[in-house]
Scaffold this motif. Structure first.
Motif, PDB file in Angstrom:
ATOM      1  N   THR A 135       1.470 -12.140   0.700  1.00 44.46           N
ATOM      2  CA  THR A 135       0.323 -11.972  -0.084  1.00 44.46           C
ATOM      3  C   THR A 135       0.487 -11.089  -1.208  1.00 44.46           C
ATOM      4  O   THR A 135       1.241 -10.539  -1.382  1.00 44.46           O
ATOM      5  CB  THR A 135      -0.980 -11.828   0.680  1.00 44.46           C
ATOM      6  OG1 THR A 135      -1.039 -10.420   1.164  1.00 44.46           O
ATOM      7  CG2 THR A 135      -1.379 -12.549   1.794  1.00 44.46           C
ATOM      8  N   ASN A 136      -0.606 -11.303  -2.261  1.00 43.02           N
ATOM      9  CA  ASN A 136      -0.664 -10.390  -3.322  1.00 43.02           C
ATOM     10  C   ASN A 136      -1.738  -9.456  -3.120  1.00 43.02           C
ATOM     11  O   ASN A 136      -2.577  -9.428  -2.471  1.00 43.02           O
ATOM     12  CB  ASN A 136      -0.865 -11.352  -4.470  1.00 43.02           C
ATOM     13  CG  ASN A 136       0.152 -12.234  -4.966  1.00 43.02           C
ATOM     14  OD1 ASN A 136       1.436 -12.029  -4.690  1.00 43.02           O
ATOM     15  ND2 ASN A 136       0.012 -13.338  -5.929  1.00 43.02           N
ATOM     16  N   ASP A 137      -1.452  -8.408  -4.122  1.00 41.03           N
ATOM     17  CA  ASP A 137      -2.555  -7.416  -4.263  1.00 41.03           C
ATOM     18  C   ASP A 137      -2.872  -7.328  -5.744  1.00 41.03           C
ATOM     19  O   ASP A 137      -2.060  -7.656  -6.610  1.00 41.03           O
ATOM     20  CB  ASP A 137      -2.000  -5.884  -3.893  1.00 41.03           C
ATOM     21  CG  ASP A 137      -1.726  -5.982  -2.431  1.00 41.03           C
ATOM     22  OD1 ASP A 137      -2.488  -6.245  -1.563  1.00 41.03           O
ATOM     23  OD2 ASP A 137      -0.844  -5.128  -1.909  1.00 41.03           O
ATOM     24  N   ARG A 158       1.404  -4.107   3.198  1.00 41.88           N
ATOM     25  CA  ARG A 158       0.771  -4.576   4.445  1.00 41.88           C
ATOM     26  C   ARG A 158       1.602  -5.642   5.326  1.00 41.88           C
ATOM     27  O   ARG A 158       0.995  -6.275   6.191  1.00 41.88           O
ATOM     28  CB  ARG A 158      -0.603  -5.242   3.987  1.00 41.88           C
ATOM     29  CG  ARG A 158      -1.482  -4.211   3.293  1.00 41.88           C
ATOM     30  CD  ARG A 158      -2.780  -5.263   2.655  1.00 41.88           C
ATOM     31  NE  ARG A 158      -2.994  -4.648   1.262  1.00 41.88           N
ATOM     32  CZ  ARG A 158      -3.508  -3.690   0.651  1.00 41.88           C
ATOM     33  NH1 ARG A 158      -4.029  -2.950   1.757  1.00 41.88           N
ATOM     34  NH2 ARG A 158      -3.491  -3.449  -0.344  1.00 41.88           N
ATOM     35  N   CYS A 172      -3.610  -4.590  -8.624  1.00 42.29           N
ATOM     36  CA  CYS A 172      -2.965  -3.139  -9.113  1.00 42.29           C
ATOM     37  C   CYS A 172      -3.430  -3.036 -10.461  1.00 42.29           C
ATOM     38  O   CYS A 172      -3.374  -3.504 -11.280  1.00 42.29           O
ATOM     39  CB  CYS A 172      -1.385  -3.229  -9.081  1.00 42.29           C
ATOM     40  SG  CYS A 172      -0.941  -1.557  -9.440  1.00 42.29           S
ATOM     41  N   ASN A 191      -1.431  -8.793 -10.859  1.00 45.23           N
ATOM     42  CA  ASN A 191      -1.386  -8.941  -9.309  1.00 45.23           C
ATOM     43  C   ASN A 191      -0.067  -8.406  -9.216  1.00 45.23           C
ATOM     44  O   ASN A 191       1.048  -8.670 -10.080  1.00 45.23           O
ATOM     45  CB  ASN A 191      -1.457 -10.548  -9.258  1.00 45.23           C
ATOM     46  CG  ASN A 191      -2.684 -11.039  -9.179  1.00 45.23           C
ATOM     47  OD1 ASN A 191      -3.846 -10.150  -9.127  1.00 45.23           O
ATOM     48  ND2 ASN A 191      -2.995 -12.345  -8.942  1.00 45.23           N
ATOM     49  N   ASP A 244     -10.301  -3.312   4.978  1.00 37.91           N
ATOM     50  CA  ASP A 244      -9.067  -3.342   4.082  1.00 37.91           C
ATOM     51  C   ASP A 244      -9.134  -1.990   3.655  1.00 37.91           C
ATOM     52  O   ASP A 244      -9.918  -0.916   4.049  1.00 37.91           O
ATOM     53  CB  ASP A 244      -9.511  -4.021   2.815  1.00 37.91           C
ATOM     54  CG  ASP A 244      -9.246  -5.570   2.859  1.00 37.91           C
ATOM     55  OD1 ASP A 244      -8.714  -5.918   3.949  1.00 37.91           O
ATOM     56  OD2 ASP A 244      -9.781  -6.426   1.829  1.00 37.91           O
ATOM     57  N   PRO A 261      -6.327  -5.602  -1.852  1.00 36.12           N
ATOM     58  CA  PRO A 261      -5.704  -7.003  -1.465  1.00 36.12           C
ATOM     59  C   PRO A 261      -6.505  -8.067  -2.492  1.00 36.12           C
ATOM     60  O   PRO A 261      -7.596  -7.784  -2.912  1.00 36.12           O
ATOM     61  CB  PRO A 261      -6.279  -7.122  -0.107  1.00 36.12           C
ATOM     62  CG  PRO A 261      -6.474  -6.010   0.556  1.00 36.12           C
ATOM     63  CD  PRO A 261      -6.904  -5.191  -0.544  1.00 36.12           C
ATOM     64  N   GLU A 288       3.063  -8.207  -5.887  1.00 40.15           N
ATOM     65  CA  GLU A 288       3.531  -8.563  -4.317  1.00 40.15           C
ATOM     66  C   GLU A 288       2.981  -7.526  -3.539  1.00 40.15           C
ATOM     67  O   GLU A 288       3.195  -6.380  -3.765  1.00 40.15           O
ATOM     68  CB  GLU A 288       4.963  -8.829  -4.321  1.00 40.15           C
ATOM     69  CG  GLU A 288       5.506 -10.343  -5.312  1.00 40.15           C
ATOM     70  CD  GLU A 288       6.930 -10.605  -5.000  1.00 40.15           C
ATOM     71  OE1 GLU A 288       7.481 -10.162  -3.999  1.00 40.15           O
ATOM     72  OE2 GLU A 288       7.351 -11.574  -5.487  1.00 40.15           O
ATOM     73  N   ASN A 289       2.646  -8.176  -2.296  1.00 41.73           N
ATOM     74  CA  ASN A 289       2.411  -6.993  -1.359  1.00 41.73           C
ATOM     75  C   ASN A 289       3.523  -6.361  -0.786  1.00 41.73           C
ATOM     76  O   ASN A 289       4.212  -7.086  -0.106  1.00 41.73           O
ATOM     77  CB  ASN A 289       1.687  -7.922  -0.255  1.00 41.73           C
ATOM     78  CG  ASN A 289       0.970  -6.974   0.677  1.00 41.73           C
ATOM     79  OD1 ASN A 289       1.589  -6.093   1.068  1.00 41.73           O
ATOM     80  ND2 ASN A 289      -0.312  -7.245   1.259  1.00 41.73           N
ATOM     81  N   ASN A 290       3.527  -5.084  -0.778  1.00 41.99           N
ATOM     82  CA  ASN A 290       4.744  -4.207  -0.410  1.00 41.99           C
ATOM     83  C   ASN A 290       4.025  -3.259   0.706  1.00 41.99           C
ATOM     84  O   ASN A 290       4.924  -2.392   1.060  1.00 41.99           O
ATOM     85  CB  ASN A 290       5.474  -3.589  -1.502  1.00 41.99           C
ATOM     86  CG  ASN A 290       6.253  -4.595  -2.197  1.00 41.99           C
ATOM     87  OD1 ASN A 290       6.667  -5.451  -1.814  1.00 41.99           O
ATOM     88  ND2 ASN A 290       6.068  -4.286  -3.751  1.00 41.99           N
TER      89      ASN A 290
END
Length: 418
Positions: free
Chosen positions: A402-404, A398, A406, A392, A308, A328, A394-396
């Motif tokens: 999915t979610n990240d 990868r 933060c 959490n 990751d 992630p 939103e994944n911007n």
């Protein structure tokens, strides 16, 4: 913790922006009422602040009610004047806004109102969490005293096991005291007295194991000493430094954690500090911030997976410098992902854990233990008059749906003294 505000910008709220800077509260702006909802979805704000004169459309009061429902962790503060008493009373009655401030507004009044409202918000979130916990306990009690189960006593045995399990997690799991005790037991059983009964001989593997776990236990006690020193320290950081001083602190901790990163072949991408922030100052204690950086990086490393990438990104927004640590989000023991919204503020409570799994691979890198890591991070950031949140997003980064997770730290930016 410093509250983070969202301000609906207009000529009516320009004085509020200046006052927020004066009291060193962090804030962001939107220019249109229609932008509020989208902005609240993208970040975490304690307050939405706007002026009553900026409610132009007939549907705006209705939209406010929707905002209070959709974003219960954001309180709405209304700036008003004597010409808008009817509207103010109506919004308060319908609970569309939490509180109001009458113009003219000064710094003391604004700070008092926001501090009081923030205390209410914190109490509200904690009471909701406690209610959830009490409901779960009640359901558990019903199950325990169900006559079919009480016959077998299996549930009662499980309760005892749960208590022991929690004690084990907080103190004895992994290398350290528990393993050291086991190794001492092995040492006693495996050592042999010589013929003259003067000396014991110890097998080398046992001695090696003893040395290894002695170091782990010593590290644990060192961690307790550091934690105690931070808990006992009630003073504010009074040293101002350039934000650029953050980079060598982070780079030093990245070097210290290179072995931890190699365990799962992970990488960390670090951005530069915006040039616009270089001429400002922040409150900065290098030793304390090194503890913070170590803890948040180690958390991201532990809860990420093989290969990751973890991102450390600086932004300057309004009157603050923002550092985001992004990794992630994965599934927890209870089926949730990352940091469930209801737990966002409770991960900063002592001994609170979303996952009960302890990965012993990282024990030697830890400076905080026993579920005290993020609570001590928050304590240190409070001393820096800064804000820390985790949630959490939103994944911007990868290109995946999915979610990240933060973790965001906000340092109020101070003007250079002439």
């Amino acid at each position: 913790m410093i509250p983070h505000c969202l301000l609906l910008e207009s000529k009516n709220t320009k004085p509020i922006a200046d006052l927020l800077k004066e009291i060193s509260y962090t804030f962001e702006r939107v220019n249109q009422f229609e932008e509020i909802s989208k902005t609240l979805e993208q970040g975490k704000f304690h307050f939405l602040i706007f002026h009553a004169n900026d409610l132009i459309n007939e549907n705006d009061p209705k939209k406010l009610s929707e905002l209070t429902t959709d974003f219960p962790q954001t309180l709405i503060i209304l700036i008003t004047d004597t010409s808008q008493w009817d509207l103010t009373a109506s919004l308060l009655k319908r609970h569309s806004v939490y509180d109001f401030i009458q113009t003219p507004v000064d710094a003391d009044l604004l700070k008092f109102t926001l501090d009081r409202s923030f205390l209410y918000l914190s109490t509200k979130l904690k009471s909701q969490f406690l209610n959830d916990a009490e409901n779960n306990l009640y359901k558990r009690m019903v199950e325990i005293f169900d006559w079919k189960k009480s016959i077998s006593h299996k549930e009662n045995e499980n309760i005892a096991a749960d208590i022991i399990h929690q004690m084990n997690i907080n103190l004895f799991q992994g290398s350290g005291i528990g393993t050291l005790m086991s190794v001492v037991s092995i040492l006693i059983s495996k050592s042999k007295l010589d013929q003259e009964e003067k000396n014991y001989t110890i097998p080398k593997p046992v001695m090696d194991l003893l040395s290894e776990n002695y170091e782990a236990a010593k590290s644990m006690f060192d961690s307790m000493s550091i934690s105690q020193s931070i808990i006992d320290d009630e003073g504010k950081v009074n040293r101002k430094e350039s934000p650029t001083k953050l980079l060598p602190i982070i780079e030093s901790e990245l070097k210290n954690l290179s072995e931890a990163l190699s365990i799962k072949a992970q990488k960390i991408n670090l951005s530069q500090i915006p040039i616009s922030a270089a001429g400002k100052k922040i409150w900065l204690d290098e030793t304390k911030l090194s503890y913070v950086i170590r803890e948040v990086l180690l958390n991201a490393i532990k809860y990420s997976k093989e290969q990751d990438i973890i991102y450390l990104i600086f932004f300057q927004k309004e009157n603050f410098l923002e550092l985001k640590v992004i990794n992630p989000a994965y599934q927890n023991d209870d089926g949730t992902n990352g940091i469930p919204e209801k737990f966002e503020s409770f991960v900063f409570e002592p001994f609170f854990r979303i996952s009960s799994v302890v990965d012993d691979s990282y024990a030697k890198f830890e400076q905080f233990r026993f579920g005290l890591g993020l609570p001590l991070v928050k304590k240190i950031m409070d001393q820096h008059q800064a804000n820390v949140q985790i949630y959490n997003i939103e994944n911007n980064f990868r290109n995946e749906n999915t979610n990240d997770i933060c973790l965001t730290i906000r340092f109020p930016l101070l003007e250079e003294e002439n």
